[in-house]
Each structure stands twice: as structure tokens, then as C-alpha cells.
Scaffold this active site. Structure first.
Site, mmCIF file in Angstrom:
data_model
loop_
_atom_site.group_PDB
_atom_site.id
_atom_site.type_symbol
_atom_site.label_atom_id
_atom_site.label_comp_id
_atom_site.label_asym_id
_atom_site.label_seq_id
_atom_site.Cartn_x
_atom_site.Cartn_y
_atom_site.Cartn_z
ATOM 1 C CD GLN A 82 52.417 -105.056 118.572
ATOM 2 O OE1 GLN A 82 53.400 -104.796 119.273
ATOM 3 N NE2 GLN A 82 51.257 -105.411 119.093
ATOM 4 C CG HIS B 134 46.088 -107.937 115.169
ATOM 5 N ND1 HIS B 134 44.743 -107.672 115.284
ATOM 6 C CD2 HIS B 134 46.547 -108.099 116.433
ATOM 7 C CE1 HIS B 134 44.407 -107.669 116.570
ATOM 8 N NE2 HIS B 134 45.474 -107.925 117.286
ATOM 9 C CG ASP C 142 48.406 -103.001 111.944
ATOM 10 O OD1 ASP C 142 48.699 -102.184 112.848
ATOM 11 O OD2 ASP C 142 47.900 -104.112 112.170
ATOM 12 C CB CYS D 28 44.378 -111.008 117.640
ATOM 13 S SG CYS D 28 43.422 -110.794 119.140
ATOM 14 C CE LYS E 128 48.276 -103.303 120.043
ATOM 15 N NZ LYS E 128 48.106 -104.382 121.022
#
Lengths: 144, 408
Positions: free
Chosen positions: B205, B125, B202, B366, B228
Site C-alpha cells: 500500500q 493483511h 509489506d 483481507c 497497486k
């Protein structure tokens, strides 16, 4: 759906003047970073009159239809008159101002975008590029 | 294919926002990868905090300040347990994943020299690209990118050759937001550690879909966002291994992050407060704590199994549509399916689908380098959460037929 009126879809399916003209005096690129759409608008001049208006590029149905309509509306106009028409079209698409312009009758089919705020920039993309081309700049304008 | 034992209707009753019509059609919210929705339990926790307990934290001697501090620190403990960190000192509250990554990039900055290397991947991202790009521009370091294949699988076997003595960090996503790919992060971390390279994951998600255990992963940093995973916007977490957080300098100065201040000397606060300058997002942290309670109550194994069932159903139905190309076909995926349809621009698709009550994301997500890799300006992306149903997927498929009839 208001936004995809038959007139709009017709221009999208068979865009008018989507080509590179034989001679180009002014051109500008319109770019929408939100979706990556990029249109190039071309003007060929004869004695300060837009003798040929064309465009190339890729975009959504709204952007392509609007570009197609733009080429028809500006064809054959003196530069000063073209500037007026571009301003009127942008004001109509972006702010809902209804111009008293017979030449924009076709473009009014796009007024459905007013209900979709995220799509207004799709409709104004070709007109923004046309305004930049009129300024005589070989440049890229961004919708953002 | 049958649904696992999972009472989705009773879960949906916890989410007031799902029960509405859009353009005269029932809302089918298939955009949870952009931001998930919140259950009433989270809304109530935030409301209760502001209605009864709000005061600034770690400041006053009065009752409300104690209550606010207890609730805020209680949320930190919930986060610690949720990702199985060793101590709450390793849990830094941030505004989101983006800020968490920027924190590491900023604090690592002074120790990065010209010629050093930062390794990321092609499926990141923008929030796990741009902070590193900015760090490279500041320091003269070099950004290197691990490639992906046409299915959207990370070519992890390239990583050992891309690491050298100058590699200072590997930053990689746990789950790709644009492709849905679940990366084998545990083995990636092990590979990097063999060469002495720290790893930032990261997790934006990942946390909604699967259990995360930072000790098992052995990662050095893990960043994720509240919104999220059914929590509020504006709250996120940076997990940092204690030794790393001790070593890194603070990145923002202000109240809370200091022990004493004179005009000649400043003594920084202990962990994690060293990295939390200013009054924090107290309500956000409390809401995130409530979201964690909720996810644990539903059960993360149940969530993962049901989402797998939904994703298989979605992918099967999409694959049957003529002229539709799936983008992101890795064997191990979570919650996301991107696609393009011949002759239809993603934004036109998004508008027609919205008209039929279906909310999906369209555009570059993104992740412009991913779009460039697949040679598309953007995609349509349907993303799933445990509160979605096969009926909503059917509604999407029907709306796609309408879009094709109108536009293709």
C-alpha cells in the site's frame, strides 16, 4: 433500485420471526465468509410438520429480508413439502428459475439480486441454513 | 483548504478506464487500495512489447530474445532505482506482494526451529499473516503479534519487550490497507536491528503514495505489487538485502534458476535468478517499469501532497455525516478511509453506492483481525489515488445520503 424493492426493505426493517423459539428440534447456522454474516435457523416440529420456524443473527438487508420471508414461507409445512419449497427458492434466487409456487410469491421480491452476482449468496444464506436444518444436522453451512 | 498545484484533469486523460458511466452515473473509482488503474502509457508499453519484442528471456541468441531480455532487465533497473536498492541483484520479480512474502517464509523455513518466534502486527493483511502462521505450523515456531490502539496506531513501544533471543523475523506493513496507518518503519527497523532481528516490510500500500528508499529504511526485505501502483496484475517485487538473498536457499526449482543440472548435482544461478524459476512475467515487469516511469514523471512529492489534500477533504466530509464512525484515525495516514454507518451493512452500502457510480470496497479487506479489534464484521473503505478528484468524493457523500435514506 430493483434489489431493494419496498417489500424487501419492509422485511429488513421489521423482520418476521427473528427470535429464539420456545422449543427447537432442528437448527443450523448459515455463514457467509465474504462478509461475516451469520444466521441461525430454528425449526420446531409437530408430527413431521414445521410448527415453528424462526431465525436469529446479523446480516445485510438482503440476508435479513430473505430470512424473514423464509420463516413465513415454511411455517406449517410438512417436512417433505418444506424440502421442495427450499429447493425451489434456492433455484430461483441462484439461477433465476421461476417456480410455480404460490408460497414463494413474497420471495420473488428478491429476484432483483440476480442483477448483482456478488449479492446472490446474501439472498440464499437463510435458505442454505434451512436446508441444513432440515437434514437434521446441528451444523454450520458456508456459502463458499 | 485549497488544492495544491496539480493538473488532475490532464492526468485523468491518461486513464481511459476512468471515463465511463456505471448505472448511468459517471464512474467515481474510489477503490485504488484494492487495485489502482493504469495509464495509457502502461497499456502501450505492454502492447508494444507483445506486438514487437516478445520472446523468452535469457535464452535465445536471436534478436527478439535480446530485445525481450533488455526490456525485462531494463525494468529491473527501473525498480532498483525506484526504491534505491544498491544493485539489481537485490530485485527479485514475483507475482505480487503475496508471493514475495511467501518466498521469504519458504526460504527462511528450513532455518526456523521449534520455539523460535516470528513477530508480526495486529494490522497486517492476511498475506503478511498466513505465510508466517503456516511457517509456525510447519516448524513449531510461535507467532507473536504487536498490538494496535483504537486509532489504528501501532504500539511500537511494545516491540522491544516482544523481541527476545528466539525472535527470527519482524514482518510489518509499511501502510495498513484497512486503516491507512503509515507506520514509522525506519525506527521500527532500527529497534529490531538493535536486537539483531531482520525486518520484512509489506509495501503493497505504500509505493503508490510515497517515495520508498530501502537503504534509508535499512530494511532486510521489502515486498510490493505492480497493480497497486498503476502497473499490471501478476507482477510484484521482493527486494532483499544481498547478504540475505545469498544466504537463503531457492524456494522453487525449474529453468532459469539453475546454472547446470545433472541427475546428481544442481548448481543454482546467481542472484536474482536463483529466485526466479520458470519463464517470468516479462510483460508484467515491462508494464511495471512503465508505471514507475509514469509515477516519476508526475513526481512523487506532487502525488503525496495532492493525495494528502484529497484524504483530508474525504475525512472531513465523512466526519460530518451523522451516525458515521471512522475506522482508522491515526495521525499519519495515506490514501485510505474506512468507516461504518449505524444500521447499514457495508455490503448494502456498497451496492447502493455502485448504483450511483461510486466504486468502494466493502467487507473485511483481507484483514479479519483488524475487523475483530474494532468489533465490526466489515467496513466500507474509500481509497484514493492521485487521479481522483474532490468531485468524486462529493459524489460519494451524496450517494451515502441516498443509502442512509433508503436503508437506515
Amino acid at each position: 433500485m430493483e434489489i431493494y424493492r419496498e417489500r424487501v426493505l419492509s422485511h429488513y426493517r421489521e423482520p418476521h420471526n427473528q427470535r429464539h423459539p420456545d422449543s427447537v428440534d432442528h437448527q443450523a447456522i448459515g455463514f457467509n465468509p465474504l462478509c461475516g454474516d451469520k444466521l441461525t435457523v430454528y425449526f420446531a416440529l409437530e408430527n413431521d410438520v414445521l410448527a415453528d420456524v424462526a431465525f436469529e443473527g446479523t446480516g445485510c438487508a438482503i440476508a435479513i429480508a430473505s430470512a424473514s420471508m423464509m420463516t413465513e414461507a415454511l411455517q406449517g409445512l410438512p417436512l417433505a413439502r418444506a424440502q421442495q419449497l427450499i429447493d425451489a427458492a434456492r433455484a430461483m434466487l441462484a439461477h433465476g428459475e421461476m417456480p410455480d409456487e404460490e408460497r414463494l410469491a413474497e420471495v420473488r421480491a428478491l429476484e432483483g439480486v440476480r442483477e448483482y452476482p456478488s449479492r446472490i449468496k446474501c439472498a440464499t444464506l437463510a435458505w442454505s441454513a434451512a436446508a441444513a436444518a432440515l437434514d437434521g444436522n446441528m451444523q454450520q453451512v458456508s456459502t463458499e | 483548504m485549497s488544492s495544491p498545484a496539480f493538473d488532475v484533469q490532464s492526468i485523468r486523460n491518461d486513464f481511459p478506464i476512468l471515463h465511463q458511466e456505471v448505472h448511468g452515473c459517471p464512474l467515481a473509482f474510489l477503490d485504488s487500495a484494492a487495485s489502482a488503474q493504469r495509464p495509457q502509457q502502461v497499456l502501450d508499453a505492454i502492447d508494444h512489447y507483445y506486438s514487437h519484442d516478445h520472446a523468452n528471456v535469457h535464452r535465445g541468441v536471436h534478436t527478439l530474445s535480446h530485445r525481450a531480455t533488455d526490456a525485462y532487465e531494463g525494468a529491473r533497473e527501473k525498480v532498483r532505482a525506484f526504491i534505491n536498492a544498491k544493485t539489481t541483484q537485490e530485485i527479485v520479480f514475483t507475482s505480487g506482494t503475496t508471493e514475495a512474502i511467501n518466498l521469504v517464509a519458504a526460504s527462511l523455513g528450513p532455518s526456523i526451529c521449534a520455539g523460535d518466534e516470528i513477530l508480526i502486527t495486529h494490522m497486517e493483511h492476511h498475506s503478511n499473516i498466513v505465510p508466517w502462521k503456516m511457517l509456525c505450523e510447519r516448524s513449531g515456531a510461535v507467532l507473536k503479534v504487536v498490538p494496535i490502539d483504537r486509532d489504528g496506531v501501532l504500539l511500537t513501544d511494545k516491540i522491544p519487550d516482544m523481541i527476545n533471543a528466539r525472535t527470527r523475523l519482524l514482518a510489518v506493513t509499511h501502510v495498513s490497507n484497512a486503516l491507512g496507518t503509515v507506520n514509522p518503519v525506519k525506527s521500527i527497523v532500527a529497534t529490531a536491528h538493535t536486537a539483531g532481528v531482520p525486518v520484512l516490510l509489506d509495501g503493497a500500500q505504500a509505493t503508490l503514495h510515497a517515495a520508498v528508499d530501502v537503504q534509508e529504511l535499512d530494511c532486510d526485505f521489502y515486498a510490493f505489487s505492480g497493480h497497486k501502483m498503476c502497473g499490471p496484475t501478476g507482477i510484484g517485487v521482493l527486494y532483499g538485502r544481498e547478504a540475505w538473498l545469498e544466504r537463503l536457499p531457492p524456494w522453487q526449482g525449474g529453468g532459469e534458476m539453475i546454472l547446470s543440472v545433472t541427475f546428481t548435482d544442481t548448481v543454482y544461478n546467481k542472484l536474482p535468478y536463483k529466485f526466479e524459476a520458470g519463464t517470468p512475467n516479462i510483460a508484467g515487469a515491462i508494464g511495471l517499469g512503465a508505471a514507475i516511469d509514469y509515477l516519476l514523471h508526475i513526481g512523487r512529492g506532487n502525488i503525496a501532497a495532492y493525495e494528502k489534500y484529497l484524504l483530508d477533504y474525504l475525512t472531513d466530509r465523512l466526519a460530518q455525516i451523522e451516525g458515521l464512525r471512522l475506522i482508522g484515525t491515526a495521525p499519519d495516514k495515506a490514501g485510505v478511509q474506512s468507516f461504518v454507518i449505524d444500521g447499514i451493512h457495508p455490503h448494502d452500502l456498497g451496492t447502493v453506492l455502485d448504483h450511483k457510480g461510486v466504486a468502494i470496497r466493502t467487507g473485511h479487506h483481507c484483514a479479519m483481525p483488524v475487523m475483530d479489534f474494532f468489533g465490526v464484521p466489515g467496513t466500507a473503505r474509500a481509497s484514493l489515488a492521485f487521479y481522483n478528484t474532490t468531485a468524486e468524493i462529493d459524489q460519494l457523500i451524496d450517494a451515502l445520503a441516498v443509502a442512509r435514506e433508503m436503508l437506515a
